[in-house]
Design a protein around this motif. Structure first.
Motif, PDB file in Angstrom:
ATOM      1  N   GLU A  37      70.847  52.440  31.136  1.00 32.52           N
ATOM      2  CA  GLU A  37      70.802  51.690  29.589  1.00 32.52           C
ATOM      3  C   GLU A  37      71.160  50.580  29.285  1.00 32.52           C
ATOM      4  OE1 GLU A  37      67.038  52.047  28.933  1.00 32.52           O
ATOM      5  OE2 GLU A  37      67.721  49.793  28.611  1.00 32.52           O
ATOM      6  N   GLU A  95      69.561  53.284  19.715  1.00 38.87           N
ATOM      7  CA  GLU A  95      70.354  55.147  20.890  1.00 38.87           C
ATOM      8  C   GLU A  95      70.701  56.085  19.938  1.00 38.87           C
ATOM      9  OE1 GLU A  95      72.154  54.222  24.742  1.00 38.87           O
ATOM     10  OE2 GLU A  95      73.720  55.848  23.998  1.00 38.87           O
ATOM     11  N   TYR A 120      64.483  56.845  28.144  1.00 36.35           N
ATOM     12  CA  TYR A 120      65.256  56.590  28.693  1.00 36.35           C
ATOM     13  C   TYR A 120      66.844  58.236  28.050  1.00 36.35           C
ATOM     14  CZ  TYR A 120      68.217  54.239  25.440  1.00 36.35           C
ATOM     15  OH  TYR A 120      69.326  53.979  24.683  1.00 36.35           O
ATOM     16  N   LYS A 146      65.161  48.537  36.755  1.00 37.86           N
ATOM     17  CA  LYS A 146      64.303  48.259  35.405  1.00 37.86           C
ATOM     18  C   LYS A 146      63.511  47.268  35.230  1.00 37.86           C
ATOM     19  CE  LYS A 146      65.557  52.550  32.856  1.00 37.86           C
ATOM     20  NZ  LYS A 146      66.583  52.590  31.245  1.00 37.86           N
ATOM     21  N   ASP A 180      63.267  57.876  34.512  1.00 33.47           N
ATOM     22  CA  ASP A 180      62.957  56.250  33.597  1.00 33.47           C
ATOM     23  C   ASP A 180      63.679  54.925  33.960  1.00 33.47           C
ATOM     24  OD1 ASP A 180      66.372  56.285  33.701  1.00 33.47           O
ATOM     25  OD2 ASP A 180      66.218  58.169  33.062  1.00 33.47           O
ATOM     26  N   HIS A 181      63.227  55.308  35.535  1.00 33.00           N
ATOM     27  CA  HIS A 181      63.590  54.051  35.970  1.00 33.00           C
ATOM     28  C   HIS A 181      62.332  53.788  37.442  1.00 33.00           C
ATOM     29  CE1 HIS A 181      66.896  56.329  37.851  1.00 33.00           C
ATOM     30  NE2 HIS A 181      66.726  55.820  39.073  1.00 33.00           N
TER      31      HIS A 181
END
Lengths: 237, 237
Positions: free
Chosen positions: A137, A157, A231, B61, B91-92
């Motif tokens: 991410e 985050e 994520y 993503k 998550d991707h």
DNA sequence: CGTCTGTTTGATCAACGTCAAGACCTGTGG
DNA sequence: CCACAGGTCTTGACGTTGATCAAACAGACG
């Protein structure tokens, strides 16, 4: 009152009484490390596994011209070098950004515990996977978000990661890092980091002073950052 | 003549005859996937483990506004989703950039093989660690290297990763991706990617056309990119 | 022949970096 | 108590990198 490690592991796997007892025995002795100390240096052969108990550390690399890149923040409950034993040497360094407590143990101890306590093993794999997800991410943030969104995203985050270990109180928490360190984690210059920070301050979404950050309205910040928390793998998916 | 998977694993652990035999049985059946196909999509529950046999895939993503970020390239011998089973959902996404061959198996199969064949287990952990290391280096590139150095650095890395599985011949190899995909992995726009590419072409360090790249003088390119290959953990260091 | 995807080029603009300097704070030694 | 050094934060002027917008071109394919 559980410790940060148990809280982190507990997000990835349900821990029973024996798991918690084993963990408690595991978390000794604790070594206290002052801020600005390298826990591991690039090039070193890894001899032990380290676990963050309290404080704040960072994975980083230095470039030939002296610039620095911070590639990960290590919060309480994070492992410094789980499994890196299979690699010959460290390809990056880890340093404390604030005074921290760490537990040092051996890879064989870890392996033994993982073998005997499947819940703990599952939790550790979960931590590992989430760390990888976070790194990816950050790549998205670096590549495709403007500095203001990126910083906002970063703060969101850390908020959630701190919340996970119950370190958030009244929408604020300790984040003992300098603007320069913040800049190095966002891949921008300190000057620009300050300017972005000021714009976030002005909009009333963030306070960041003296190693502490306050986020009055997390919703606004998340909207601004286009933050999608999946994520972090927290929710009931 | 070993396959790419064996070559990759072999870099992390010495494999004996039985290990290779077990691997051979493992690598069936192979599923052929056309270019531009999602192997896994974000949000999906992961039901199996996938291994790249040939071709090229990418982790990516999509952002709310439709922009894309490519966070990793999967070469032959890479795992799509080793261990992600412990996470609830992806998550991707992962898509093929070129026609690829993949093997699909179950997590329990993997676990069984890792339990019975420690060398293979060690090799797989090594692959996993190196993948993480590569992701971190991409973060450095994104944050601290200008686009031209970043692209050069990227090409150097892919060169070595391809070389590891003997896919490099006379300083060139297949890299079947478009300029747009290249831009998405570097975090820049396609227009800028082209301009950087042209400057690298002009300096004679790189040819990149029709899904194939040629690097006549790797030394020059590595110097230009300030490439330090230790993060790939190849050497006998 | 038209459409689609990928490549190429040019003009203009915004984001971010660089350089330079000063303010503020803390700790240290005289 | 003061002078000084070093680290962090802050501000302003200016330069560079890379984004945006728009359009043309080439090859593949039905």
């Amino acid at each position: 009152m559980k410790n940060a490690t148990a809280k982190r592991l507990g997000h990835g796997a349900a821990l029973n009484r024996e798991d918690l007892a084993r963990l408690d025995r595991f978390l000794h002795p604790v070594r206290r490390v002052p801020a600005g100390t390298d826990l591991i240096q690039r090039g070193e052969t890894v001899s032990c596994v380290r676990l963050m108990i309290s404080g704040l550390s960072a994975r980083y690399k230095l470039l030939p011209d002296g610039r620095r890149s911070i590639m990960a923040l290590l919060l309480p409950g994070d492992f410094c070098d789980l499994h890196v034993g299979v690699l010959g040497h460290m390809d990056h360094s880890v340093m404390t950004l604030a005074e921290s407590e760490v537990v040092e143990t051996s890879q064989s101890d870890i392996d033994g515990m993982m073998g005997a306590f499947p819940n703990i093993a599952r939790g550790m794999r979960w931590i590992d996977m989430v760390d990888q997800s976070i790194t990816r991410e950050w790549l998205v943030s670096m590549g495709r978000r403007r500095a203001d969104r990126q910083m906002a995203h970063f703060f969101c985050e850390i908020y959630h990661r701190m919340d996970m270990i119950d370190e958030v109180g009244s929408n604020s928490f300790a984040l003992p890092m300098t603007q320069e360190e913040l800049a190095d984690t966002l891949g921008i210059t300190p000057v620009h980091a300050l300017r972005v920070l000021q714009s976030l301050r002005q909009s009333g979404m963030v306070q960041f002073q003296d190693g502490r950050i306050s986020i009055p309205k997390l919703d606004s910040l998340e909207t601004f950052a286009e933050f999608e928390g999946d994520y972090l793998h927290l929710g009931r998916s």
